[in-house]
Scaffold this active site. Structure first.
Site, PDB file in Angstrom:
ATOM      1  N   TRP A   1      -4.213  -1.200 -10.743  1.00  0.00           N
ATOM      2  CA  TRP A   1      -2.837  -1.535 -10.377  1.00  0.00           C
ATOM      3  C   TRP A   1      -2.815  -2.977  -9.934  1.00  0.00           C
ATOM      4  O   TRP A   1      -3.454  -3.298  -8.965  1.00  0.00           O
ATOM      5  CB  TRP A   1      -2.335  -0.630  -9.255  1.00  0.00           C
ATOM      6  CG  TRP A   1      -0.858  -0.793  -9.016  1.00  0.00           C
ATOM      7  CD1 TRP A   1      -0.264  -1.460  -7.986  1.00  0.00           C
ATOM      8  CD2 TRP A   1       0.200  -0.279  -9.835  1.00  0.00           C
ATOM      9  NE1 TRP A   1       1.103  -1.399  -8.102  1.00  0.00           N
ATOM     10  CE2 TRP A   1       1.412  -0.689  -9.231  1.00  0.00           C
ATOM     11  CE3 TRP A   1       0.238   0.453 -11.019  1.00  0.00           C
ATOM     12  CZ2 TRP A   1       2.654  -0.363  -9.781  1.00  0.00           C
ATOM     13  CZ3 TRP A   1       1.468   0.779 -11.543  1.00  0.00           C
ATOM     14  CH2 TRP A   1       2.657   0.362 -10.915  1.00  0.00           C
TER      15      TRP A   1
ATOM     16  N   ASN B   1       5.157  10.522 -10.647  1.00  0.00           N
ATOM     17  CA  ASN B   1       4.269   9.594  -9.941  1.00  0.00           C
ATOM     18  C   ASN B   1       4.522   9.695  -8.441  1.00  0.00           C
ATOM     19  O   ASN B   1       5.623   9.412  -7.968  1.00  0.00           O
ATOM     20  CB  ASN B   1       4.533   8.155 -10.389  1.00  0.00           C
ATOM     21  CG  ASN B   1       3.657   7.156  -9.650  1.00  0.00           C
ATOM     22  OD1 ASN B   1       2.489   6.992  -9.980  1.00  0.00           O
ATOM     23  ND2 ASN B   1       4.204   6.489  -8.634  1.00  0.00           N
ATOM     24  N   GLU B   2       3.529  10.139  -7.728  1.00  0.00           N
ATOM     25  CA  GLU B   2       3.561  10.170  -6.259  1.00  0.00           C
ATOM     26  C   GLU B   2       4.799  10.808  -5.659  1.00  0.00           C
ATOM     27  O   GLU B   2       5.557  10.154  -4.932  1.00  0.00           O
ATOM     28  CB  GLU B   2       3.433   8.757  -5.698  1.00  0.00           C
ATOM     29  CG  GLU B   2       2.147   8.078  -6.060  1.00  0.00           C
ATOM     30  CD  GLU B   2       1.905   6.812  -5.242  1.00  0.00           C
ATOM     31  OE1 GLU B   2       2.778   6.415  -4.458  1.00  0.00           O
ATOM     32  OE2 GLU B   2       0.828   6.230  -5.401  1.00  0.00           O
TER      33      GLU B   2
ATOM     34  N   ASP C   1       8.782   0.842  -5.444  1.00  0.00           N
ATOM     35  CA  ASP C   1       8.271  -0.501  -5.211  1.00  0.00           C
ATOM     36  C   ASP C   1       8.386  -1.366  -6.470  1.00  0.00           C
ATOM     37  O   ASP C   1       7.405  -1.920  -6.956  1.00  0.00           O
ATOM     38  CB  ASP C   1       6.795  -0.362  -4.761  1.00  0.00           C
ATOM     39  CG  ASP C   1       6.133  -1.683  -4.474  1.00  0.00           C
ATOM     40  OD1 ASP C   1       6.813  -2.603  -3.996  1.00  0.00           O
ATOM     41  OD2 ASP C   1       4.909  -1.792  -4.728  1.00  0.00           O
TER      42      ASP C   1
ATOM     43  N   GLU D   1      -4.166   4.423 -10.286  1.00  0.00           N
ATOM     44  CA  GLU D   1      -3.849   3.183  -9.558  1.00  0.00           C
ATOM     45  C   GLU D   1      -4.920   2.920  -8.516  1.00  0.00           C
ATOM     46  O   GLU D   1      -5.313   3.832  -7.788  1.00  0.00           O
ATOM     47  CB  GLU D   1      -2.507   3.293  -8.800  1.00  0.00           C
ATOM     48  CG  GLU D   1      -1.284   3.193  -9.672  1.00  0.00           C
ATOM     49  CD  GLU D   1       0.021   3.228  -8.860  1.00  0.00           C
ATOM     50  OE1 GLU D   1       0.019   2.844  -7.665  1.00  0.00           O
ATOM     51  OE2 GLU D   1       1.030   3.663  -9.428  1.00  0.00           O
TER      52      GLU D   1
ATOM     53  N   LYS E   1      -0.516  -7.364  -6.792  1.00  0.00           N
ATOM     54  CA  LYS E   1      -1.755  -6.673  -7.187  1.00  0.00           C
ATOM     55  C   LYS E   1      -2.132  -6.943  -8.646  1.00  0.00           C
ATOM     56  O   LYS E   1      -3.093  -6.355  -9.151  1.00  0.00           O
ATOM     57  CB  LYS E   1      -1.621  -5.176  -6.926  1.00  0.00           C
ATOM     58  CG  LYS E   1      -1.478  -4.845  -5.434  1.00  0.00           C
ATOM     59  CD  LYS E   1      -1.672  -3.389  -5.113  1.00  0.00           C
ATOM     60  CE  LYS E   1      -1.399  -3.106  -3.659  1.00  0.00           C
ATOM     61  NZ  LYS E   1       0.028  -3.185  -3.288  1.00  0.00           N
TER      62      LYS E   1
HETATM   63  C1  GCB Z   1       1.805   3.077  -5.438  1.00  0.00           C
HETATM   64  C2  GCB Z   1       2.964   3.182  -6.346  1.00  0.00           C
HETATM   65  C3  GCB Z   1       3.342   1.850  -6.967  1.00  0.00           C
HETATM   66  C4  GCB Z   1       3.229   0.730  -5.931  1.00  0.00           C
HETATM   67  C5  GCB Z   1       1.803   0.669  -5.436  1.00  0.00           C
HETATM   68  C6  GCB Z   1       1.596  -0.426  -4.383  1.00  0.00           C
HETATM   69  O1  GCB Z   1       1.152   4.003  -5.114  1.00  0.00           O
HETATM   70  O2  GCB Z   1       2.792   4.151  -7.349  1.00  0.00           O
HETATM   71  O3  GCB Z   1       4.644   1.940  -7.473  1.00  0.00           O
HETATM   72  O4  GCB Z   1       3.640  -0.500  -6.453  1.00  0.00           O
HETATM   73  O5  GCB Z   1       1.468   1.890  -4.864  1.00  0.00           O
HETATM   74  O6  GCB Z   1       1.232  -1.530  -4.749  1.00  0.00           O
HETATM   75  O7  GCB Z   1       1.849  -0.156  -3.222  1.00  0.00           O
END
Ligand code: GCB
Length: 617
Positions: free
Chosen positions: A553, A411-412, A174, A508, A572
């Site tokens: 985040w 990450n995830e 993303d 986050e 965000k």
């Molecule tokens: C997450 C990801 C991040 C995204 C965020 C979102 O979990 O790690 O890269 O930008 O969510 O805003 O959906």
């Protein structure tokens, strides 16, 4: 590859400026030998460092993913040509680069966000003539690269309900897939014999280990440790060893409130003559974990701050020093003591600033939303090899920065809920990555970051020292219901700590927010909802002693691939993309600046009030 340093023995030229660029969507450049003479035809002028996307939007490069040829020329003063080694150092080329000098292929590198060097010595035009430099940068990614790319034609992308997940340009992550020569490009001239690496490990008791690598083993090496006033506080030299053990009296520890930096001045000598010298800054600080808590210099640590992105309007992911200062100033203003380099290594200038300004950095490799394609561990090997390479390069680059307190190795994983996860193969994969990271650096805790799907059972929780959790209860799931979000978050935190006994942080949490949208009741996308969301999460996590940090985040809104979920940007941010505060920023500032879990020595100095508008919210 050492950071470029100019001194009596080293010369550094900066090749920043306006270069020529030509996109190669049909992949013709190699066959037509675009590297052999001046680029012709559909060429444009581009500022380097910088991503090509927003600079050349109207030339069709906004969403361009693929190869683009970059060209410049330079001359080297005659004085330094004779017996010097001349290197090209590229701070980062996202994501693959091939380099030609005067028509000769001189080197290549794959893996974005990382510096690399190419030896130009043999192909350089002598006598002050013009040198013709061509770099072909390819921004495409694959299932085996880091970050992983996506082939829109592949079965993996087209199965199940993936249609609704298609992004433009297609990514598995993303954030916008910028391409280009994004960081400094330098020419470095050194003597034939020179220092190639320095590794400093220092403890609060004053013992300092310095490991020096050089092109020649037989030359004498000398280490001087200098304090901030340039006074010598330690010295050692040897002709036979690469490893030096020194001891200094009266240590000035490095901490966010007092980011004291020593210098290891390393010299390489031929007899009594210095042939090379390099000054590496370092700080003396210790991190350890005990009883589910993490300590910095023996004081319990709490991280306030953000997951960030390295991107700004127009310059994209390009080096932007004023932006780096601005971001640190805003973080100081808001009471943040830390951030994560989500989701890839940032410009080394950021780590250097972090050292000087006293920020704590979680340094992440680009292992973002990894997807596996097999239940057989052996099949995952091509990805594993690149993952290890990315970790090795990151640790090589950032190992001496006191600001870097942890390596984030993923990450995830499995964001896309593929079927090849949460099994023996993925468990073994992350175990190997963890062990590999520890074998390179046992001094920093390793973090793995999960998403919500497998909760406390996620396999990555087994392969780390500290657990990072990204959670969006109340946003992506059960939207608006913040009480339910609080219950789910609390339950999961307790269960995760019970199962693993490791310190946990929420890496986050956040809500997309359009600045200027308001409502009197809970309404997604408004500034009030962002505030309610963030403060509900803080209320839950701050109850638990094993939770050692909260990273909202995101620090600022950032450009994403196009999708119905995003109105141009991921919104965000607590700040807008041009770094203006949304209303939650003032609340966070109030909260973090007096939050008692942050030890006074773990706070970077906050800015003087000056003309700041006080307490207006
Ligand atoms: C997450 C990801 C991040 C995204 C965020 C979102 O979990 O790690 O890269 O930008 O969510 O805003 O959906």
């Amino acid at each position: 590859m050492l950071y470029p340093q100019q001194n009596n023995y080293r010369t550094v030229f900066d090749l920043s400026g306006f270069w020529k660029i030509k996109a190669d969507p049909q992949n013709l450049g190699h066959d037509e030998k675009w590297y052999s003479s001046n680029l012709e035809g559909d060429t444009h002028t581009i500022a380097i460092p910088g991503s090509w996307n927003e600079q050349l939007e109207e030339q069709g490069l906004k969403n361009y993913v693929g190869k683009a040829w970059h060209e410049t020329t330079f001359r080297i003063p005659q004085a330094i040509q004779k017996d010097h080694k001349i290197w090209l150092r590229i701070g980062a080329a996202d994501h693959k680069a091939e380099v030609w000098l005067n028509g000769e292929n001189v080197g290549s590198h794959f893996g974005g966000y990382m510096p690399f060097g190419v030896d130009l010595t043999e192909s350089l035009n002598k006598s002050g003539e013009v040198n013709h430099l061509v770099v072909c940068v390819d921004s495409s990614l694959s299932m085996h690269s880091l970050p992983q790319g996506v082939d829109p034609e592949s079965d993996l992308y087209n199965t199940k309900n993936y249609d609704r997940r298609h992004l433009f340009p297609a990514t598995r992550f993303d954030f916008f897939p910028y391409g280009g020569l994004t960081r400094s490009v330098n020419i470095i001239a050194v003597q034939e014999n020179h220092i190639t690496d320095i590794d400093v490990n220092a403890s609060l008791d004053g013992s300092i280990e310095v490991q020096v690598s050089a092109t020649s083993d037989s030359l004498k090496k000398q280490i001087r440790i200098l304090d901030e006033e340039g006074r010598e506080v330690g010295k050692s030299e040897s002709s036979s060893s690469e490893n030096f053990e020194l001891k200094i009296d009266k240590v000035n520890p490095w901490s966010p409130s007092s980011p004291y930096l020593y210098t290891a001045q390393v010299s390489l000598l031929n007899g009594d003559t210095i042939v090379d010298q390099y000054e590496e800054e370092f700080g003396i600080r210790e991190i350890h974990i005990k009883g589910g808590k993490i300590y910095l210099n023996n004081e319990e640590l709490f991280l306030s701050g953000f997951g960030k992105h390295e991107e700004y309007p127009i310059i994209g992911r390009g080096q932007f020093r004023p932006g780096y200062i601005r971001d640190h100033e805003l973080m100081r203003w808001i009471g943040a003591n830390s951030y994560r380099t989500s989701h890839y290594p940032y410009d080394e200038e950021m780590m250097r600033l972090g050292d000087r300004l006293g920020f704590l950095i979680i340094d992440e490799v680009p292992a973002v939303s990894l997807g596996f394609w097999s239940n057989d561990f052996e099949d995952l090997n091509p990805l594993l090899v690149n993952h290890k390479k990315a970790i090795k390069e990151l640790i090589d680059r950032d190992k001496n920065h006191p600001s870097v307190i942890s390596w984030s190795i993923t990450n995830e994983p499995n964001l896309w809920a593929e079927e090849f996860y949460q099994n023996e193969a993925s468990e073994k994969y992350f175990r190997e990555i963890y062990d590999f990271t520890k074998s390179l650096d046992s001094t920093r805790p390793v973090m793995s970051i999960s998403m919500a799907a497998f909760k406390e059972d996620d396999v990555v929780n087994d392969s780390c020292d500290i657990i990072g959790m990204n959670r969006y209860y109340g946003w992506y799931t059960k939207p608006v219901d913040l009480d339910q979000a609080a219950t789910d978050l609390g339950r999961e935190l307790e269960a995760t700590f019970k199962k693993h006994g490791k310190p946990i942080m929420i890496t986050e949490f956040g809500a997309d927010t359009v600045e200027g949208l308001h409502a009197t009741t809970a309404q997604m996308f408004t500034e009030e909802f962002q505030t309610a969301f963030i403060f509900k999460y803080l209320e839950v996590m701050e109850k638990y002693d094993f939770v050692f940090g909260a990273h909202v985040w995101n620090f600022a809104d950032f450009l994403t691939p196009q999708h119905f979920r995003r109105v141009v940007l991921n919104k965000k941010g607590v700040f807008t993309r041009d770094r203006l505060p949304k209303s939650v920023a003032f609340k966070l500032r109030e909260h973090w600046n007096k939050f008692e879990k942050i030890h006074p020595t773990h706070r970077p100095e906050s800015p003087k009030e000056g003309f700041l508008v006080k307490d207006i919210h």
